[in-house]
Design a protein around this motif. Sequence first.
Motif, short mmCIF file in Angstrom:
data_model
loop_
_atom_site.label_atom_id
_atom_site.label_comp_id
_atom_site.label_asym_id
_atom_site.label_seq_id
_atom_site.Cartn_x
_atom_site.Cartn_y
_atom_site.Cartn_z
N GLN A 39 0.85 -1.23 0.11
CA GLN A 39 -0.29 -0.19 0.04
C GLN A 39 0.85 0.97 -0.31
O GLN A 39 1.23 1.52 0.86
CB GLN A 39 -0.91 -0.08 1.63
CG GLN A 39 -2.30 0.80 1.19
CD GLN A 39 -2.54 1.08 2.31
OE1 GLN A 39 -3.19 0.20 3.07
NE2 GLN A 39 -4.13 1.91 2.19
N LYS A 43 -2.67 5.05 -1.97
CA LYS A 43 -3.62 4.47 -2.39
C LYS A 43 -3.90 3.29 -2.00
O LYS A 43 -3.71 3.48 -0.68
CB LYS A 43 -1.98 4.09 -3.81
CG LYS A 43 -1.66 5.35 -4.33
CD LYS A 43 -0.93 5.15 -5.88
CE LYS A 43 -0.09 5.75 -6.14
NZ LYS A 43 0.35 5.83 -7.34
N GLU A 46 -2.48 -3.13 -3.31
CA GLU A 46 -1.69 -3.70 -4.20
C GLU A 46 -1.49 -5.42 -4.55
O GLU A 46 -0.44 -5.03 -3.23
CB GLU A 46 -1.14 -2.79 -5.28
CG GLU A 46 -0.57 -3.50 -6.72
CD GLU A 46 0.48 -2.52 -6.68
OE1 GLU A 46 1.25 -1.73 -5.87
OE2 GLU A 46 0.83 -2.60 -8.36
N ALA A 60 3.36 -8.90 -9.97
CA ALA A 60 2.71 -7.47 -10.63
C ALA A 60 3.47 -7.29 -11.33
O ALA A 60 5.07 -7.51 -11.03
CB ALA A 60 2.33 -6.54 -9.74
#
Length: 121
Positions: A39, A43, A46, A60
């Motif tokens: 994080q 934001k 993720e 990712a």
Amino acid sequence: QVPLVESGGGSVQAGGSLRLSCASSLYPFSAYYMGWVRQAPGKGREGIAVIGRVGATDYALSVKGRFTISRDNANNILYLQMNSLKAEDTGMYYCAADRVDWRLLPRYNYWGQGTQVTVSS
């Protein structure tokens, strides 16, 4: 009792490396899909890396080729080796676990309290 406890965060200059660890009290550890969720400031969370029960991994795009997730099922520990760190890698890093394979979606049932990583440029 917190089921997941992260360690290894800190401050590092861009281009440097850090290794995060996550000690798990979930049993049996080998039955859980494990992931690292990041994080960044301001934001949402993720998912950046996930490892399956027998070691299959996914990353990712933002960290692929730089980060490596691994697990030690004998000692109930999850790792994240982070190399070539960038300023945009700054954030709180959470260890997470579930018996369901969420892939990179941050929908895990169990969470650690997080460890802060700060990368200065």
